[in-house]
Scaffold this motif. Sequence first.
Motif, PDB file in Angstrom:
ATOM      1  N   GLY A  96       9.114   6.462   3.769  1.00 62.83           N
ATOM      2  CA  GLY A  96       7.880   6.727   3.046  1.00 62.83           C
ATOM      3  C   GLY A  96       8.001   7.976   2.190  1.00 62.83           C
ATOM      4  O   GLY A  96       8.769   8.887   2.484  1.00 62.83           O
ATOM      5  N   ARG A  97       7.223   8.018   1.110  1.00 63.39           N
ATOM      6  CA  ARG A  97       7.291   9.156   0.179  1.00 63.39           C
ATOM      7  C   ARG A  97       5.942   9.380  -0.484  1.00 63.39           C
ATOM      8  O   ARG A  97       5.250   8.437  -0.869  1.00 63.39           O
ATOM      9  N   TRP A  98       5.587  10.666  -0.563  1.00 58.74           N
ATOM     10  CA  TRP A  98       4.438  11.086  -1.374  1.00 58.74           C
ATOM     11  C   TRP A  98       4.933  11.357  -2.790  1.00 58.74           C
ATOM     12  O   TRP A  98       5.967  11.991  -2.991  1.00 58.74           O
ATOM     13  N   THR A  99       4.185  10.905  -3.774  1.00 60.88           N
ATOM     14  CA  THR A  99       4.581  11.156  -5.162  1.00 60.88           C
ATOM     15  C   THR A  99       4.408  12.630  -5.492  1.00 60.88           C
ATOM     16  O   THR A  99       3.372  13.218  -5.199  1.00 60.88           O
ATOM     17  N   THR A 100       5.427  13.197  -6.122  1.00 60.99           N
ATOM     18  CA  THR A 100       5.338  14.596  -6.550  1.00 60.99           C
ATOM     19  C   THR A 100       4.729  14.725  -7.939  1.00 60.99           C
ATOM     20  O   THR A 100       4.386  15.830  -8.347  1.00 60.99           O
ATOM     21  N   LEU A 101       4.609  13.627  -8.658  1.00 64.74           N
ATOM     22  CA  LEU A 101       3.973  13.630  -9.975  1.00 64.74           C
ATOM     23  C   LEU A 101       2.716  12.770  -9.929  1.00 64.74           C
ATOM     24  O   LEU A 101       2.771  11.626  -9.448  1.00 64.74           O
ATOM     25  N   PRO A 102       1.576  13.244 -10.391  1.00 64.95           N
ATOM     26  CA  PRO A 102       0.394  12.396 -10.468  1.00 64.95           C
ATOM     27  C   PRO A 102       0.650  11.208 -11.396  1.00 64.95           C
ATOM     28  O   PRO A 102       1.454  11.298 -12.328  1.00 64.95           O
ATOM     29  N   TYR A 103       0.004  10.106 -11.150  1.00 67.32           N
ATOM     30  CA  TYR A 103       0.180   8.923 -11.972  1.00 67.32           C
ATOM     31  C   TYR A 103      -1.192   8.333 -12.284  1.00 67.32           C
ATOM     32  O   TYR A 103      -2.202   8.661 -11.657  1.00 67.32           O
ATOM     33  N   THR A 104      -1.220   7.456 -13.277  1.00 74.34           N
ATOM     34  CA  THR A 104      -2.412   6.676 -13.593  1.00 74.34           C
ATOM     35  C   THR A 104      -2.009   5.221 -13.676  1.00 74.34           C
ATOM     36  O   THR A 104      -0.903   4.903 -14.091  1.00 74.34           O
ATOM     37  N   LEU A 105      -2.920   4.354 -13.249  1.00 77.58           N
ATOM     38  CA  LEU A 105      -2.675   2.923 -13.390  1.00 77.58           C
ATOM     39  C   LEU A 105      -2.816   2.528 -14.847  1.00 77.58           C
ATOM     40  O   LEU A 105      -3.543   3.170 -15.624  1.00 77.58           O
ATOM     41  N   LEU A 106      -2.086   1.505 -15.245  1.00 80.55           N
ATOM     42  CA  LEU A 106      -2.128   1.030 -16.617  1.00 80.55           C
ATOM     43  C   LEU A 106      -3.561   0.667 -17.000  1.00 80.55           C
ATOM     44  O   LEU A 106      -4.227  -0.109 -16.323  1.00 80.55           O
ATOM     45  N   GLY A 107      -4.048   1.284 -18.078  1.00 80.80           N
ATOM     46  CA  GLY A 107      -5.409   1.035 -18.536  1.00 80.80           C
ATOM     47  C   GLY A 107      -6.436   1.959 -17.917  1.00 80.80           C
ATOM     48  O   GLY A 107      -7.618   1.870 -18.240  1.00 80.80           O
ATOM     49  N   ASP A 108      -6.014   2.842 -17.000  1.00 79.04           N
ATOM     50  CA  ASP A 108      -6.946   3.743 -16.317  1.00 79.04           C
ATOM     51  C   ASP A 108      -6.565   5.177 -16.661  1.00 79.04           C
ATOM     52  O   ASP A 108      -5.404   5.478 -16.957  1.00 79.04           O
ATOM     53  N   ASP A 109      -7.535   6.091 -16.618  1.00 80.07           N
ATOM     54  CA  ASP A 109      -7.259   7.491 -16.950  1.00 80.07           C
ATOM     55  C   ASP A 109      -7.453   8.429 -15.774  1.00 80.07           C
ATOM     56  O   ASP A 109      -7.441   9.639 -15.930  1.00 80.07           O
ATOM     57  N   ARG A 110      -7.643   7.893 -14.554  1.00 77.27           N
ATOM     58  CA  ARG A 110      -7.853   8.737 -13.379  1.00 77.27           C
ATOM     59  C   ARG A 110      -6.517   9.001 -12.703  1.00 77.27           C
ATOM     60  O   ARG A 110      -5.824   8.061 -12.288  1.00 77.27           O
ATOM     61  N   GLU A 111      -6.162  10.282 -12.641  1.00 78.63           N
ATOM     62  CA  GLU A 111      -4.885  10.646 -12.036  1.00 78.63           C
ATOM     63  C   GLU A 111      -4.984  10.620 -10.515  1.00 78.63           C
ATOM     64  O   GLU A 111      -6.020  10.942  -9.930  1.00 78.63           O
ATOM     65  N   ALA A 112      -3.878  10.275  -9.888  1.00 76.84           N
ATOM     66  CA  ALA A 112      -3.856  10.181  -8.428  1.00 76.84           C
ATOM     67  C   ALA A 112      -2.459  10.493  -7.928  1.00 76.84           C
ATOM     68  O   ALA A 112      -1.489  10.498  -8.683  1.00 76.84           O
ATOM     69  N   ILE A 113      -2.376  10.807  -6.624  1.00 75.76           N
ATOM     70  CA  ILE A 113      -1.095  10.860  -5.944  1.00 75.76           C
ATOM     71  C   ILE A 113      -1.133   9.794  -4.855  1.00 75.76           C
ATOM     72  O   ILE A 113      -2.209   9.375  -4.426  1.00 75.76           O
ATOM     73  N   ALA A 114       0.035   9.363  -4.432  1.00 74.05           N
ATOM     74  CA  ALA A 114       0.061   8.260  -3.479  1.00 74.05           C
ATOM     75  C   ALA A 114       1.173   8.470  -2.462  1.00 74.05           C
ATOM     76  O   ALA A 114       2.177   9.136  -2.728  1.00 74.05           O
ATOM     77  N   TYR A 115       0.952   7.873  -1.282  1.00 78.91           N
ATOM     78  CA  TYR A 115       2.007   7.759  -0.277  1.00 78.91           C
ATOM     79  C   TYR A 115       2.340   6.275  -0.162  1.00 78.91           C
ATOM     80  O   TYR A 115       1.448   5.426  -0.039  1.00 78.91           O
ATOM     81  N   ALA A 116       3.631   5.960  -0.236  1.00 79.09           N
ATOM     82  CA  ALA A 116       4.052   4.565  -0.131  1.00 79.09           C
ATOM     83  C   ALA A 116       5.251   4.473   0.802  1.00 79.09           C
ATOM     84  O   ALA A 116       6.113   5.361   0.805  1.00 79.09           O
ATOM     85  N   GLN A 117       5.310   3.408   1.602  1.00 75.82           N
ATOM     86  CA  GLN A 117       6.456   3.142   2.470  1.00 75.82           C
ATOM     87  C   GLN A 117       6.825   1.670   2.358  1.00 75.82           C
ATOM     88  O   GLN A 117       5.975   0.815   2.095  1.00 75.82           O
ATOM     89  N   PRO A 118       8.115   1.352   2.528  1.00 77.85           N
ATOM     90  CA  PRO A 118       8.538  -0.031   2.364  1.00 77.85           C
ATOM     91  C   PRO A 118       8.058  -0.902   3.519  1.00 77.85           C
ATOM     92  O   PRO A 118       7.852  -0.435   4.641  1.00 77.85           O
ATOM     93  N   LEU A 119       7.913  -2.171   3.223  1.00 74.91           N
ATOM     94  CA  LEU A 119       7.651  -3.185   4.243  1.00 74.91           C
ATOM     95  C   LEU A 119       8.985  -3.841   4.606  1.00 74.91           C
ATOM     96  O   LEU A 119       9.678  -4.385   3.733  1.00 74.91           O
ATOM     97  N   ILE A 120       9.365  -3.767   5.880  1.00 72.92           N
ATOM     98  CA  ILE A 120      10.691  -4.213   6.311  1.00 72.92           C
ATOM     99  C   ILE A 120      10.515  -5.169   7.482  1.00 72.92           C
ATOM    100  O   ILE A 120       9.887  -4.829   8.498  1.00 72.92           O
ATOM    101  N   LEU A 121      11.060  -6.360   7.335  1.00 75.78           N
ATOM    102  CA  LEU A 121      11.053  -7.320   8.440  1.00 75.78           C
ATOM    103  C   LEU A 121      12.042  -6.906   9.507  1.00 75.78           C
ATOM    104  O   LEU A 121      12.911  -6.051   9.280  1.00 75.78           O
ATOM    105  N   ASP A 122      11.942  -7.525  10.656  1.00 78.93           N
ATOM    106  CA  ASP A 122      12.809  -7.119  11.767  1.00 78.93           C
ATOM    107  C   ASP A 122      14.273  -7.427  11.506  1.00 78.93           C
ATOM    108  O   ASP A 122      15.165  -6.894  12.162  1.00 78.93           O
ATOM    109  N   ASP A 123      14.570  -8.303  10.516  1.00 79.58           N
ATOM    110  CA  ASP A 123      15.973  -8.565  10.183  1.00 79.58           C
ATOM    111  C   ASP A 123      16.469  -7.637   9.082  1.00 79.58           C
ATOM    112  O   ASP A 123      17.579  -7.810   8.575  1.00 79.58           O
ATOM    113  N   GLY A 124      15.658  -6.646   8.701  1.00 77.31           N
ATOM    114  CA  GLY A 124      16.071  -5.673   7.697  1.00 77.31           C
ATOM    115  C   GLY A 124      15.691  -6.044   6.274  1.00 77.31           C
ATOM    116  O   GLY A 124      15.985  -5.289   5.348  1.00 77.31           O
TER     117      GLY A 124
END
Length: 900
Positions: free
Chosen positions: A228-256
């Motif tokens: 998982g990682r927190w974004t170090t740079l604020p981002y905006t969604l395409l078409g939106d002007d509200r800046e945000a930071i996010a935490y995202a982690q991968p989805l991994i099945l039990d077989d990797g």
Amino acid sequence: MKLLMRDEAKGKEHTIFVTIFAALMVMLVIMVMLMASAIGVSGVTLRLDENAVDILDKQVENRARYIEAQLQQAQDLTELSSFINDKARKMLDEGMLSLDTLDSTGGESLPLLEAAAPRLLKALRAKQVSGVFLILNTHDFTDRTSGDRLPCVYLRDLDPEAASSADNSDVMFERAPAELVQAFGITTDKAWTPAQQYLDGEEDAFYVRPFQAAYESGELTGAAADYGRWTTLPYTLLGDDREAIAYAQPLILDDGTVYGVLGIEMLESYMDTKLPWDELQNDHHGSYLLASTTSDLRGEELQIHVTANTGEQTTALQKEGWELTLHRAKGYWHYPSGGANQVVSIRQISLYNRNAPFSGERWLLIGVVGRNDLFRFSQSVTNLVSFAILLTLGFGLGCAFFVSIGLAQPVAQLSKELADAQERHQAVPEFSRTGIRELDRLADAIVTLSTDNYKAAVAERSRIEHERDYDALTGLYSRQAFFRVCGELFEKPRMMRCAALMMTDLDNLKTINDTYGHDWGDIYLRKTAHSLQQGVPSGTVVARLSGDEFLLLFYGYEMKEAVRKDIRKLEEGFARSSATLPDGKKLCIRMSGGVAWYPDDAADLDTLKRYADFAMYEVKHSTKGEVREFNMEHYRDGIYAMKQRSDFEILVRERQVDYYFQPIFSARDGHVAAYEALMRPRLPALSSPQRVMELASEMGRLYDIEKLTLFRACECYEALEAAGKVEPDALVFVNSIASVSLNDEDWAHFREAHKAILSKLVVEITEEEEMDEQALERKRNATGAPAVFALDDYGSGYSNGSSLLTIAPRYVKVDIAIIRGIDADPDKQQFLKALIEYARPRGVQVLAEGVETMDDLRRVLEMGVDLLQGYGLARPAAEPLAIHEKAVRVIEEAARQRDA
């Protein structure tokens, strides 16, 4: 006796003033020293400052614990991730989903998105975050193209701390399939789209890097949260002007299997409510910064990137591009901003496990308060004590003065006359005679001393001002004076009007210094300065910057053309000016210059100077001896050069290069005798092999290119050989740099990796730098190194008779400049004939390189070359091409004539 007594009384009268005044002054000084010593020994102000820093540290520590708890609670997605993994595994087992089509937007992923959406909404409510998202992807993002659409559910709540609405009217879909929107009845936001669109340049997007870290890790170790990682740079969604930071982690099945990312979002506006900067100081001064760094926190300097901030530093941070350099001094961190020093308290926020892929990105909560604001109380105490000391000193002086004046009126008279002279700024005062010997002598001494000091001060001030403002050699303004005068002018735009800053550089000063000595170089500089002064209008600011560089500011014009006219006059004056050298020769003054315009190019002096310097740099590295105006496109091309250097590092690190192969044919029967490996970089900004070599030389990376070429060319050739795309008995020519050789370890690695091709390898010496005989010997004798050389581009550059003897090649490739047009050039024919006559008895084969026309082909065949290569026969290609039919007929015709 009376006269003696009168003299004694007069003597006592004079000493009373001195005794009383001296005694009072001694007492006053002792009292002030005792007060100052008491304050200094107690260290009150220092302790007050330390207490202020401690309070700031405690406040930041408390806020950091709160933020850490909030972020850790927000990033704990274990339960949600497990639920989605279980649903995905069950649907895969039941055939409802397929990993091959999971990340397509044709509806295949809809069952999983529908199952996950309620839990995503629940997590959004429970964690009090502004957004939660699920993005599905099963492919390497490096293989993605711009515009790819990824299945996604992205929910957003603009006010997470408000009471939840029963009908979910406070929640909006940012991304979700239309079917899902209709099923849940949740409103879509203004920038809603049914899927997340991947765009070029998003390698650092909030959902890409966590996915890639897990996808590229090979054998996955640890839980999905470790990636998982927190974004170090604020981002905006395409078409939106509200800046945000996010935490995202991968989805991994039990077989990797990595099949997507799951994460939460914090809007910048929401983060502001978590960082109440006004708590730092009672008078509402300060800022909170949420930042990240990869620097060592134990060092004396810390580079940080600011992700979110509140308070007074927003404008200053925008000017700095959200990047700060902190310095440690006197036990605390600080940095300059807006002309004031900012005191910094840092607390680390633990968000990642120690050995997690992104553990090197350390998160910090930083409290910032201006030094003057933080230490205001101690400064007030210091000012109060200083005022008390000054008040005591002033009162004591007043008492001493009034006591003394009452006891010694003659001294008062002398003091008054001295004060009057000071008020009139009279350098040498005039005193009336008092009849008192000591006072009259004192008055005479003061007059004498003042006269001497005044004369010395005037002379010294004149000397210092001249040395400060004027260059000692040329008499022009010095660097400091130029910038001071120009700085004052730049504050008066009406006076500047249309202006130009011209930066010039002498083209031949070094030659004069090296040939005739520095004394003649100084004469040449003085002559140049004289020509500058005589050749510009009155009022033009002229200065010697340093060495052979000069600066001129033309200002007060209505139009540019008037400035250009004066600059042309200056150039014409230089063309007529000359300096007589010791050998009697006259040397014209020759200068290269660059011009930047005010206010069109820039409105500040530093930027104008940089632009003028760049324009001059272009002249110095091209024609010299002329004046050129600044060109913004050329300046931006310099930035493009920096992009090329960055791409060069990527090319070497990631081996972003392929090799095309051009056949080399036998001159006797046209069969393929060998293939030459030719570099083809994959990076658009660095597509030229010649530019790659130039950068390698500039950056000292020739060894890296030598190693990359040898290994990568052989890998590509072996792949063609395995596919049956090349002749099995053909040789392979690989370019090599004459001044570089692999070390023993790399040669051993090469031999082990490519031993099957070693007997076919011909090292083609490419002389981008002068030849290094020691490097050649290593190529010839190192264990695992091929011993067969080909000398490239013979007849041009460094490749000459000396190279032929030094390299002792098996093959000599005649340069295209000799081969092109050889059918009609007797000199080229004679050159080739001499080479063949030299090579044939020594067993050296001659290769005609760059054969492009059938006339050239007939001529080189007639002259007896051994091998042929060029576009007229076959072009380079990823899979080698067959020889052109026309060339086959010419070779067969030459063979028949030779056999006849």
